[in-house]
Every structure is written in C-alpha cells, then in structure tokens.
Design a protein around this motif. Structure first.
Motif, PDB file in Angstrom:
ATOM      1  N   ALA A  25       0.832  -1.204   0.000  1.00 56.16           N
ATOM      2  CA  ALA A  25       0.000   0.000   0.000  1.00 56.16           C
ATOM      3  C   ALA A  25       0.867   1.255   0.000  1.00 56.16           C
ATOM      4  CB  ALA A  25      -0.944  -0.007   1.201  1.00 56.16           C
ATOM      5  N   ARG A  28       2.364   1.760  -3.437  1.00 61.72           N
ATOM      6  CA  ARG A  28       1.353   2.256  -4.372  1.00 61.72           C
ATOM      7  C   ARG A  28       1.073   3.745  -4.124  1.00 61.72           C
ATOM      8  NH1 ARG A  28      -1.298  -1.449  -7.349  1.00 61.72           N
ATOM      9  NH2 ARG A  28      -1.030  -3.642  -6.802  1.00 61.72           N
ATOM     10  N   ARG A 180      -8.019   0.666   1.093  1.00 63.76           N
ATOM     11  CA  ARG A 180      -7.119  -0.098   0.239  1.00 63.76           C
ATOM     12  C   ARG A 180      -7.849  -0.440  -1.047  1.00 63.76           C
ATOM     13  NH1 ARG A 180      -4.758   1.834   3.658  1.00 63.76           N
ATOM     14  NH2 ARG A 180      -3.350   0.944   5.195  1.00 63.76           N
ATOM     15  N   GLY A 181      -7.077  -0.705  -2.079  1.00 65.66           N
ATOM     16  CA  GLY A 181      -7.664  -1.030  -3.367  1.00 65.66           C
ATOM     17  C   GLY A 181      -7.301  -2.439  -3.803  1.00 65.66           C
ATOM     18  N   ASN A 292      -6.354  -6.943   3.217  1.00 67.08           N
ATOM     19  CA  ASN A 292      -6.114  -6.967   1.776  1.00 67.08           C
ATOM     20  C   ASN A 292      -6.466  -8.313   1.164  1.00 67.08           C
ATOM     21  OD1 ASN A 292      -4.232  -4.984   3.133  1.00 67.08           O
ATOM     22  ND2 ASN A 292      -3.921  -4.395   1.003  1.00 67.08           N
ATOM     23  N   TRP A 363      -7.417   1.763  -6.606  1.00 67.04           N
ATOM     24  CA  TRP A 363      -6.275   2.350  -5.917  1.00 67.04           C
ATOM     25  C   TRP A 363      -6.210   3.858  -6.091  1.00 67.04           C
ATOM     26  CZ3 TRP A 363      -3.735   0.527  -2.040  1.00 67.04           C
ATOM     27  CH2 TRP A 363      -3.593  -0.847  -1.879  1.00 67.04           C
ATOM     28  N   ASN A 367      -6.134   6.361  -2.824  1.00 65.86           N
ATOM     29  CA  ASN A 367      -4.951   7.197  -2.620  1.00 65.86           C
ATOM     30  C   ASN A 367      -5.277   8.678  -2.785  1.00 65.86           C
ATOM     31  OD1 ASN A 367      -3.090   5.172  -1.982  1.00 65.86           O
ATOM     32  ND2 ASN A 367      -2.676   4.733  -4.134  1.00 65.86           N
TER      33      ASN A 367
END
Length: 392
Positions: A25, A28, A180-181, A292, A363, A367
């Motif tokens: 994470a 990213r 989270r993605g 996740n 994501w 973010n």
C-alpha cells in the motif's frame, strides 16, 4: 496548494524488505504521488536483498533485527546525517506508517520544525502480544501508541470499523480513512485454473478452503487449524490450500491435516490464479485493520468466512458476501465452512456478491482521498491552525 506542491517524507519500519499488504500500500501511494507530480522521499531500514523492487528514493536508517522475528528490522532512530537529508529535502508534511521508534522520532522532529505530521494505521500492534502469551502488555502498548498518535495532526485508518476502534481508544481527535484497493483486472474469477488444481491433487468436486497471507501466529493460525479439525470431525470433505510463507510454516504444517497443500509465496498472476482456484477463504485473524487478502479473495469470487473484527467488518456483509464469526469460535467457523462446502449454489451466490463489492475499490480513488487529507492539513496549518489536542 495542489498535489504537485507536496513534498512528502514517508517513514516506514519496513518499506520493501518484507512483502506484506502494508508495504505494498505504501509503495502504491508513492507511485500515485509521483505520477501526480508530488515529491516523495522514504526513510526506512534498507536491505541488500529486498523482497520486491520498491517505488521511490529510499534513505536508509540504522536498524537491528527484531528480537525473535529476524525477518523484520527495528529502526534505531534518525541520525544527524538523515536529519540533514530531511532538511535538504524540505518536506511540507511527514507521514509515519508504524508506531515504532522511527515514528516517534519523526513526530518529535516534525513538532520541533513545525511541519504537519500524519500517521497511517496498518495493523493492530497492541493485539499481537495475545499470540505470544504476553497479553498483560497490551494496555501499556496501547498507551504508548496513543501518546504517539495524539502528537500527530491526524491519523488515517484503512476502514470505518478500524476508525471507530481508534476513536474509542481515544487515539486521535482527527481520524480519517485511507482505504485499500484491488486490481480487479488481475484478481477475478476468470483466473480459476482447474488444470492447476488437478496438478496439486485436488479433485474438481472437492471444496478448497484457503488461507492467504504471511504464516505468522498473529494471523489466527490456531483458530484456523481448530476450525478445520472440527469440520473434519463432522465428516465434511474438503482440502486446505495455504497460499503464503512465514516463520510459523513448520508449526502450521504440523497442525493441519496431512493432505493440506502449501504453495509457498505467490505474487501477481500466480497469486490471482491460486486464490481464484480455491472455493472459500477462512480468515480468523483479529489483527488486521483492513484485510487486503479478504478483498483479493472477494475480487476472485470467493465467499469469505472471517472473524467479526476490524477490517472484515467493513468488507464482509454478513450472509451476503460471506460470514462474520465471533473471534476464536472454532465451532461456528466450522459450521459456516460446512455450509459453503456442501452448497455450491450458496458459494456461487456469495462469491458473485463479493466480486461486485470489490469493484468499488480502486487504488487511484483511495490514494486520492489520502492526498486530499494531506492538503487539508497543510492548508489548516498555513492558515494558522494547530493540531486538535482535545475534543471539539
């Protein structure tokens, strides 16, 4: 101020030398910031053999192996040389990602230099001690973490359920969400591979129960194994597929049935294939703040049987995408597993619902929400505001 004006100093106890959800994470996030014109510098222990290629410039900080868990390193602080690098970089916001000594020192510097500082919460460190017969330390550890987070301008939790826990623990008066993605083009039901299953000795009609993640005791390995024992005693046919690696692998192999399959560490397309080739995920851990692997399993169309705990509460919809079970209740975990083992229709229905839920998590979106939090805090400081030190 715009995203391109950001200069983020990111402090991590483990940025790239162990592959886990938190580190991925953070990497990213760094990639997202750089793609949008921001500057990022990471301060973390460095390893000659990192677990994966990291994103961004990493400045090494001194560290020693963590006692009893040599795969992790314990930062010793911020040396004068690293402080000079920080000054030269000119960060306009600090971000700490774990409540260890490096994070404490970074917050102290941020307050001394009048730089906004935020913290992201990735795991419930205070609960780890339950799994090593040291639960008596939990209140003290929670108090230390509270002191750290109270000195930050804001903290960010990965799920609303975890944010609520942090509020109840009085960790901060400004708690945001940095979720989270999942890459749904990689993790999806089409990755299921019957030929791969057969190569492992799994019959086409044999329900497969997956464990996914680092094989460490704090992931609830004891509850997982006991739940499988109860299921087997009831006469239900199934196989266990363990996807991951970790220091407790030998213990786990000795505790699970002899026909359990261990794939070792998987990544990318191989990981997606392994997850999609299972039939359900059993996740009894109570230490995750998001989960996740839960989201990846849902994206692959698997029903999830998880502990009713932070993280899972924000992802798994009871009776729709899977089941939420009281932590440690092996009999109830086994009952939920039995239903999905014996009813392919229920498996398919819950898996489809999980896939639909996973498509909401991209994501860039998650973010972007954190970056908006950065900008809000910096603007607040530039306008003469100060961190919230007491309830509004």
């Amino acid at each position: 101020m715009e995203v391109s004006d950001l200069r983020v100093a990111l402090f991590s106890g483990n940025y790239n030398y162990v592959r886990d959800g938190a580190n991925q994470a953070l990497n990213r996030l760094t990639g997202y910031l750089q793609k949008n014109g921001a500057r990022v510098r990471i301060y973390s222990p460095k390893s000659p053999n990192p677990a994966f290629p990291s994103i961004g410039k990493v400045i090494g900080v001194p560290a020693i192996p963590f006692p009893g868990r040599a795969e992790y390193r314990m930062p010793l602080g911020i040396t004068p040389k690293v402080q000079r690098d920080l000054k030269d970089f000119g960060a306009n916001i600090f971000h700490i990602s774990s409540p260890e000594f490096l994070g404490h020192r970074a917050v102290t510097l941020a307050r001394r230099w009048n730089v906004p500082v935020v913290a992201s919460v990735h795991t419930r460190f205070e609960t780890y001690f339950r799994y090593y017969n040291m639960a008596f330390l939990e209140p003290a550890i929670e108090a230390v973490i509270r002191r750290l987070y109270r000195r930050c301008d804001a903290i960010f939790a990965p799920s609303e359920s975890m944010a609520q826990v942090l509020r109840e623990q009085r960790m901060s008066y400004d708690v945001g969400i940095w979720s989270r993605g999942v890459e749904t083009d990689i993790f999806n039901p089409a990755r299921r591979d019957p030929v791969w299953r057969r190569a492992l000795g799994i019959r086409d009609d044999e329900p497969v129960i997956a464990f996914i993640g680092r094989i460490v005791m704090e992931k609830g390995l004891d509850v997982f194994a006991e739940s499988i024992d109860v299921l087997r005693r009831s006469g239900v046919r199934s196989r266990v597929l363990v996807i991951g690696e970790g220091p407790a692998r030998q213990w786990f192999q000795g505790r699970l049935p002899d026909d359990a399959i261990f794939t070792g560490f998987q990544r990318g397309d191989d990981l997606a294939r392994a997850i999609a080739s299972a039939d359900m995920l059993l996740n009894p851990s109570v230490t995750e703040t998001f989960g996740n692997v839960t989201l990846e399993a849902m994206a692959c169309g698997l029903p999830v049987i998880a502990a009713r705990a932070t993280g899972s509460l924000s992802l798994v919809e009871e009776g729709v995408t899977g089941r939420l079970i009281r932590p440690g209740a092996s009999e109830q975990f086994a009952q939920a597993l039995r239903r999905y083992c014996e009813d392919p229709g229920a498996r398919a229905e819950a898996g489809a619902a999980g896939r639909a839920t996973s498509e909401r998590y991209s994501w860039d979106a998650v973010n972007g929400a954190l970056v908006e939090g950065y900008l809000r805090i910096i603007r607040h400081r530039e306008a003469g505001g100060m961190p919230i030190s007491r309830p509004r």
